[in-house]
Design a protein around this motif. Structure first.
Motif, PDB file in Angstrom:
ATOM      1  N   MET A  93      35.961  61.953  38.163  1.00 38.84           N
ATOM      2  CA  MET A  93      35.680  61.166  39.331  1.00 38.84           C
ATOM      3  C   MET A  93      36.164  59.863  39.519  1.00 38.84           C
ATOM      4  N   PRO A 141      36.783  57.463  42.778  1.00 34.29           N
ATOM      5  CA  PRO A 141      36.480  57.055  44.229  1.00 34.29           C
ATOM      6  C   PRO A 141      37.971  56.314  44.647  1.00 34.29           C
ATOM      7  N   PHE A 171      40.417  54.016  46.288  1.00 32.89           N
ATOM      8  CA  PHE A 171      40.723  52.620  45.633  1.00 32.89           C
ATOM      9  C   PHE A 171      42.021  52.409  46.316  1.00 32.89           C
ATOM     10  N   PHE A 188      48.745  41.666  46.885  1.00 35.58           N
ATOM     11  CA  PHE A 188      49.005  40.489  46.115  1.00 35.58           C
ATOM     12  C   PHE A 188      49.563  39.257  46.689  1.00 35.58           C
ATOM     13  N   MET A 226      41.605  40.739  46.922  1.00 30.41           N
ATOM     14  CA  MET A 226      40.803  41.065  45.625  1.00 30.41           C
ATOM     15  C   MET A 226      39.267  41.371  45.987  1.00 30.41           C
ATOM     16  N   ALA A 227      39.313  42.294  46.927  1.00 22.11           N
ATOM     17  CA  ALA A 227      37.930  42.584  47.093  1.00 22.11           C
ATOM     18  C   ALA A 227      36.762  41.279  47.615  1.00 22.11           C
ATOM     19  N   SER A 251      37.196  37.995  46.638  1.00 21.82           N
ATOM     20  CA  SER A 251      36.954  37.111  45.630  1.00 21.82           C
ATOM     21  C   SER A 251      37.952  35.973  45.821  1.00 21.82           C
ATOM     22  N   PHE A 252      39.000  36.223  46.626  1.00 23.83           N
ATOM     23  CA  PHE A 252      40.155  35.314  46.536  1.00 23.83           C
ATOM     24  C   PHE A 252      40.433  34.923  47.970  1.00 23.83           C
ATOM     25  N   ASP A 283      34.155  33.572  45.774  1.00 21.45           N
ATOM     26  CA  ASP A 283      32.698  33.862  45.234  1.00 21.45           C
ATOM     27  C   ASP A 283      32.423  33.129  43.751  1.00 21.45           C
ATOM     28  N   ILE A 342      31.785  34.221  40.846  1.00 19.23           N
ATOM     29  CA  ILE A 342      32.544  34.437  39.611  1.00 19.23           C
ATOM     30  C   ILE A 342      33.726  34.107  39.402  1.00 19.23           C
ATOM     31  N   GLY A 365      21.179  37.677  46.172  1.00 22.07           N
ATOM     32  CA  GLY A 365      21.728  38.794  46.013  1.00 22.07           C
ATOM     33  C   GLY A 365      23.042  39.292  46.154  1.00 22.07           C
ATOM     34  N   THR A 420      15.436  44.498  45.401  1.00 18.31           N
ATOM     35  CA  THR A 420      16.816  45.350  45.234  1.00 18.31           C
ATOM     36  C   THR A 420      17.964  44.516  45.633  1.00 18.31           C
ATOM     37  N   SER A 421      18.985  44.857  44.944  1.00 15.42           N
ATOM     38  CA  SER A 421      20.255  43.982  45.134  1.00 15.42           C
ATOM     39  C   SER A 421      21.018  44.651  46.318  1.00 15.42           C
ATOM     40  N   ALA A 422      21.967  43.987  46.624  1.00 18.07           N
ATOM     41  CA  ALA A 422      22.722  44.454  47.759  1.00 18.07           C
ATOM     42  C   ALA A 422      23.317  46.026  47.562  1.00 18.07           C
ATOM     43  N   GLU A 476      30.499  54.296  32.398  1.00 20.14           N
ATOM     44  CA  GLU A 476      31.124  54.950  33.561  1.00 20.14           C
ATOM     45  C   GLU A 476      31.048  53.819  34.558  1.00 20.14           C
ATOM     46  N   LEU A 484      34.487  52.153  36.248  1.00 14.29           N
ATOM     47  CA  LEU A 484      34.880  52.232  37.616  1.00 14.29           C
ATOM     48  C   LEU A 484      35.216  50.963  38.426  1.00 14.29           C
ATOM     49  N   THR A 539      39.368  47.895  38.834  1.00 17.43           N
ATOM     50  CA  THR A 539      39.426  47.987  40.319  1.00 17.43           C
ATOM     51  C   THR A 539      38.930  46.879  41.043  1.00 17.43           C
ATOM     52  N   ARG A 540      37.584  46.749  41.215  1.00 17.18           N
ATOM     53  CA  ARG A 540      37.196  45.844  42.042  1.00 17.18           C
ATOM     54  C   ARG A 540      37.210  44.570  41.408  1.00 17.18           C
ATOM     55  N   PHE A 598      39.480  43.751  39.047  1.00 20.19           N
ATOM     56  CA  PHE A 598      40.636  43.388  38.236  1.00 20.19           C
ATOM     57  C   PHE A 598      41.017  41.921  38.291  1.00 20.19           C
ATOM     58  N   TYR A 599      40.743  41.269  39.320  1.00 19.59           N
ATOM     59  CA  TYR A 599      40.945  39.653  39.254  1.00 19.59           C
ATOM     60  C   TYR A 599      40.486  39.075  38.216  1.00 19.59           C
ATOM     61  N   PHE A 600      39.117  39.443  38.239  1.00 20.69           N
ATOM     62  CA  PHE A 600      38.310  38.300  37.165  1.00 20.69           C
ATOM     63  C   PHE A 600      38.643  38.830  35.730  1.00 20.69           C
TER      64      PHE A 600
END
Lengths: 480, 204
Positions: free
Chosen positions: A1, A3, A5, A10, A67-68, A70-71, A128, A130, A186, B122-124, B137, B141, B145-146, B148-150
């Protein structure tokens, strides 16, 4: 699996990547060469910061998220990152001679400066909560270590420990606030938080906002979270103090601006009162508490608290003019503080560093040029035209009046008049008191920093356009 | 169902009991061992809730690293725990107050949930059920990927921690005899062995 990506872009991270890869190379280099490599390491670190500076200049000026999400890179990030990189480079330049003569020169110092700079760049671009927290921790952890860099000196280790304990506390507050904001909106992403928090929001998110503000106020040493500043500034080795007064302030103000303007624009009224309060408290404390100081490093600590208060006036407006004022203020504050610390680093006879104001007496007769430069820095910090410091204050006060915060601007003017007393006392001591012994000639790097920052402070009024226009473009990029 | 309940009560009882023993035991080494027991049972509770990643992390990090480190410190340092315990009655009011506040918070949290389960929004991004994607898992995932930066940023922070510890504590010790293998290999019979003529009945 697996997904679908897509690898994020960069390109916007290029300055951070250059510094991160460079610092890993530096560590290897240092580990193999040992202490013989210190001089070379400083040069390489400076080269790295210079390359990163060029990379920052080449970044796109329009807003780019990667970065999705975040940046984020925009004009504001570019402007503040340039200032931060200049400040860090000066931190390295100012340290070279001092560290060698105090026999604490070790190759980890430039490495930690560069790592801390990566943290600052990440904080400035954080989009964000984080990313904000991680960048802040990277910046702070490196700072704690370099505060205690003179590890055989009790005051330096005390400074490091104090900074660490209080810094951990403030990180905890920031995290607590961030968790509340996340819980009530949220999302950790600034744009999503901004879209959720509109109009009449519940107390929970406001509660979180207060804690986030407390954590940020600690990092920029705004009252009432300033207690660590005088002790840490006094105890740390002087070039480290210069670095603390310059670079993390740039990143901290950029972080404050981005969090409040980007994440909480819908609840301006709620955070405006917080910022107005800490701004007034910082200005007042910076002016009154500095009057009794004899140690010039402590005095500069209170001065930096006061200056953060003035810069926060710009943020309190919540307008593009205000943010432009913040950006201009930080640029000019950078030049003033680095110049002053260059003079402090020049106060040396033999193996003894002098740190009290009385040691400056008669400097005008023993070192006329150094005294003139310091006098100009002091006049500028006091806000006397036509020096740069006047324009710094002018832009934030003008923005405050435009935003109907007249009372705040008036309090700012009053406290800056009170603050002028202790700045002018230094000028009086230098020009009218009996001379004491001569100091040794300055190290070349230190005098270079002094000359450049004096030139900026003295000549800003002739060509203000580059800084003012760049700051204006930077501020507008936050309000698109 | 009864088996699940039985295991829950088993793990829960042992966790609470060993938690009590951690503070009640007189011997600090026993305290640490009870702490490890509490961690392992808490990991069992996590496992039953379907949080298998947390359970494994608890065992690896807390039991494997933190508790063993504790044990080292307790055994290596001469900490007088009896003396540390002396102010027990003096600190009891403050400690008791914190305990009561903590209890109230827990009651409030659970009470809110019991009164109105819908209050926890419920969260987003909804969490998929454990049958579709397990914890580990789900983390795997997104971690590279999502997030990576952190992940990279956290790596740099750990690097700073390592450098910081070395900068602040590593000292070049003098008077330490170090093994120098090339020097050892370069020894010959002439440099290593000295032949002395020993006078009869006198020694050297």
């Amino acid at each position: 699996m697996n997904p679908a990506f897509t690898i994020p872009a960069f390109g916007p991270l290029l300055p951070e990547i250059i510094l991160a890869v460079g610092v890993l190379v530096l560590i290897l280099f240092g580990a193999f060469r040992g202490e013989r490599s210190v001089e070379g390491m400083n040069i390489i670190a400076l080269a790295l910061l210079a390359v990163a500076f060029l990379a920052v200049l080449m970044l796109p000026s329009e807003r780019v998220e990667t970065m999705a999400g975040s940046f984020v890179v925009d004009g504001f990030a570019k402007f503040m990152k340039s200032l931060t990189l200049i400040a860090s480079a000066c931190g390295v330049i100012l340290s070279m001679d001092y560290m060698r003569r105090e026999r604490i020169a070790r190759f980890e110092y430039p490495i930690l400066i560069v790592l801390s700079t990566i943290g600052m760049l990440m904080v400035i671009s954080a989009n964000d909560l984080i990313a904000l927290y991680l960048g802040l921790e990277l910046l702070s952890l490196s700072s704690y270590v370099i505060a205690a860099f003179d590890r055989d000196n009790v005051r330096s280790t005390e400074a490091g420990l104090k900074y660490f304990v209080l810094g951990a506390l403030s990180s905890g507050m920031l995290l607590y606030g961030a968790s509340l904001v996340y819980g009530f909106t949220g999302s950790v992403s600034f744009p999503v938080i901004a879209s959720v928090l509109q109009g009449n929001v519940g107390n929970g998110a406001i509660f979180g906002l207060v804690f986030v503000a407390a954590g940020i106020a600690f990092k920029i040493s705004a009252v009432p979270f300033h207690m660590w500043t005088p002790d840490v500034y006094e105890g740390s080795p002087t070039p480290v103090t210069a670095f603390f007064a310059a670079a993390p302030k740039m990143a901290g103000m950029a972080m404050a601006t981005r969090v409040f303007i980007d994440a909480f624009p819908g609840i301006l009224v709620q955070w405006q009162q917080i910022i107005v309060f800490i701004s007034i408290a910082s200005m007042a404390l910076g002016s009154f508490a500095a009057i009794g100081q004899r140690n010039i490093k402590r005095l500069m600590a209170y001065s930096s608290i006061g200056n953060v208060g003035y810069a926060l006036i710009g943020l309190a407006t919540g307008t593009a003019e205000g943010v432009q004022g913040v950006a201009i203020y930080m640029a000019i504050y950078l030049a003033m503080t680095l110049g002053t610390f260059a003079v402090i680093l020049g106060m040396r006879r033999g193996n003894v560093m002098f740190e009290t104001i009385d040691d400056l007496s008669g400097l005008a007769r023993t070192h006329p040029v150094m005294a003139f430069c310091l006098a100009m820095m002091m006049f500028s910090l006091a806000g006397i035209p036509p020096l740069a410091g006047f324009f710094a204050k002018f832009y934030v006060f003008a923005a405050a009046i435009q935003a109907n915060l007249v009372a705040l601007a008036v309090i700012g003017v009053v406290t800056s008049v009170i603050g002028a007393y202790y700045y002018l006392r230094i000028v009086k001591v230098m020009y009218f008191d009996e001379p004491v012994e001569r100091f040794e000639p300055m190290a070349p790097g230190v005098s270079f920093v002094l000359v450049v920052s004096s030139a900026v402070v003295l000549l800003f009024w002739i060509v203000p356009a580059p800084v003012v226009n760049a700051a204006g473009a930077a501020a507008r990029s936050l309000f698109l | 169902m009864t088996v699940t309940a039985a295991f829950f009560y088993l793990f829960a009882t042992i966790t609470v009991a060993s938690g009590f023993m951690v503070i009640a035991s007189r011997n600090p080494v026993q305290s640490v061992l009870f702490l490890i027991l509490a961690f392992v049972n808490a990991a069992g509770l996590f496992l039953m809730m379907g949080a298998e990643f947390l359970a494994m992390i608890l065992v690896i990090v807390y039991v494997g690293a933190v508790a063993v480190l504790f044990l080292f410190v307790v055994m290596m340092l001469d900490v007088d725990f009896a003396e540390l315990r002396q102010g027990f009655l003096q600190y009891l009011p403050v400690g008791g107050l914190i305990g009561i506040v903590f209890l109230l918070e827990l009651v409030l949290v659970i009470g809110t949930y019991v009164v109105d389960p819908g209050l926890i929004r419920t969260s987003a991004v909804p969490i998929p059920p454990a049958e579709v994607v397990t914890n580990t898992e789900a983390l795997g995932l997104v971690l590279y990927t999502r997030y990576f930066y952190f992940f990279q940023a956290a790596g740099l922070i750990l690097l700073v921690a390592m450098i910081g510890a070395i900068v602040l504590t590593l000292r070049e010790r003098v008077g330490v005899r170090r093994q120098d293998i090339s020097k050892q290999n370069a020894r010959t019979q002439e440099t290593a062995v000295e032949v002395r003529k020993v006078p009869f009945r006198q020694g050297i």
